[in-house]
Design an enzyme around this catalytic site. Structure first.
Site, PDB file in Angstrom:
ATOM      1  N   ASP A 203       9.810  -4.060  -1.646  1.00 32.80           N
ATOM      2  CA  ASP A 203       9.673  -4.277  -0.209  1.00 32.80           C
ATOM      3  C   ASP A 203       8.668  -3.302   0.392  1.00 32.80           C
ATOM      4  OD1 ASP A 203      10.077  -5.141   2.379  1.00 32.80           O
ATOM      5  OD2 ASP A 203      11.914  -3.990   2.661  1.00 32.80           O
TER       6      ASP A 203
ATOM      7  N   ASP B 290       4.952  -4.267  -1.003  1.00 28.44           N
ATOM      8  CA  ASP B 290       4.231  -5.397  -0.418  1.00 28.44           C
ATOM      9  C   ASP B 290       3.668  -5.049   0.959  1.00 28.44           C
ATOM     10  OD1 ASP B 290       6.448  -5.542   1.227  1.00 28.44           O
ATOM     11  OD2 ASP B 290       7.112  -7.513   0.558  1.00 28.44           O
ATOM     12  N   GLY B 291       4.387  -4.224   1.722  1.00 28.94           N
ATOM     13  CA  GLY B 291       3.860  -3.787   3.012  1.00 28.94           C
ATOM     14  C   GLY B 291       2.631  -2.906   2.850  1.00 28.94           C
TER      15      GLY B 291
ATOM     16  N   ARG C  21      -1.331  -3.793   4.130  1.00 26.94           N
ATOM     17  CA  ARG C  21      -2.192  -2.927   4.938  1.00 26.94           C
ATOM     18  C   ARG C  21      -3.452  -2.536   4.187  1.00 26.94           C
ATOM     19  NH1 ARG C  21       3.040  -1.108   6.082  1.00 26.94           N
ATOM     20  NH2 ARG C  21       2.911   0.470   4.446  1.00 26.94           N
TER      21      ARG C  21
ATOM     22  N   ASP D   9       9.372 -11.631   3.925  1.00 29.04           N
ATOM     23  CA  ASP D   9       9.939 -10.303   3.735  1.00 29.04           C
ATOM     24  C   ASP D   9      11.267 -10.172   4.470  1.00 29.04           C
ATOM     25  OD1 ASP D   9       9.632  -7.599   2.713  1.00 29.04           O
ATOM     26  OD2 ASP D   9       9.319  -6.983   4.780  1.00 29.04           O
TER      27      ASP D   9
ATOM     28  N   ASP E 277      15.070  -9.820   2.703  1.00 33.07           N
ATOM     29  CA  ASP E 277      15.936  -8.676   2.999  1.00 33.07           C
ATOM     30  C   ASP E 277      17.302  -9.123   3.502  1.00 33.07           C
ATOM     31  OD1 ASP E 277      13.951  -6.904   2.301  1.00 33.07           O
ATOM     32  OD2 ASP E 277      13.273  -6.557   4.353  1.00 33.07           O
TER      33      ASP E 277
END
Length: 213
Positions: A45, A48-49, A53, A66, A70
């Protein structure tokens, strides 16, 4: 490449879904394998963020994937805990209801207000929520601590883990992370209350605008 379905963070998101499903398949009996799959899915998690960016590949598709991964993974883990600890079922049910309902109404209001992200808090929003969503270390610790608590409760059904000062490590970690889980539910309630209040203000604004015509 403009194919959002093949963005690197979304490919990671697909992997998270597969790992979460594998964890659910193994959850009833094979706790070690299930725990490993669940934890890796959770750790991805953050990856991937970061990839979104770094590669400038943020997308609404990825953000929703996402969010749903979650919410659904945590909900399914809590459903398992209801079976393992039936005498605590009400608390797990409340946790699921708070998590799902408060996030859902918050996302709905975010969309109605035309904000680009659920992490964007309006000027009348809570200062607590602004801090929660703008401080990545705080967000990571809260989400990680919450998942740690429920994961340790899951493992505790099978094992106490290695002994630390005469206490099982799994039990110790569950006790240490419990306040974080409680605090995260409290933040979700603040989030839900703020979203309902904003939805009411939106109704008032629209009715006032209609009368002014």
């Amino acid at each position: 490449m403009d194919n959002v379905f093949l963005f690197v963070p979304n490919l990671i998101g697909y992997g998270r879904v597969l790992l979460a499903l594998l964890s659910l398949y193994l959850m009833a009996e094979r706790h070690v394998a299930a725990g490993v799959c669940y934890v890796i899915s959770g750790l991805l998690d953050a990856l991937d963020g970061h990839a979104a960016r770094l590669l400038n590949q943020s997308s609404r598709f990825g953000a929703m994937l996402d969010q749903l991964t979650d919410r659904c993974a945590t909900m399914c883990l809590l459903a398992c805990l209801c079976a393992f600890y039936p005498h605590r079922m009400l608390w797990f049910q409340l946790s699921m209801a708070i998590d799902i309902s408060c996030h859902w109404i918050h996302l709905h209001v975010t969309t109605l207000r035309g904000r680009g992200s659920h992490k964007s808090i309006g000027g009348e929003g809570s200062a607590l929520l602004r801090l929660y969503y703008t401080s990545r270390p705080l967000l990571f610790c809260m989400c990680g601590g919450n998942e740690l608590f429920y994961s340790m409760l899951y493992l505790l059904h099978f094992t106490e883990g290695p002994a630390v000062l005469g206490l099982g490590l799994v039990r110790v970690l569950a006790w240490l992370s419990a306040p974080v889980a409680v605090a995260k539910s409290a933040i979700a309630l603040v989030q839900g209350y703020g979203a309902w209040a904003e939805l009411g203000r939106l109704d008032i604004e629209e009715r006032a605008a209609a009368k002014a015509l």
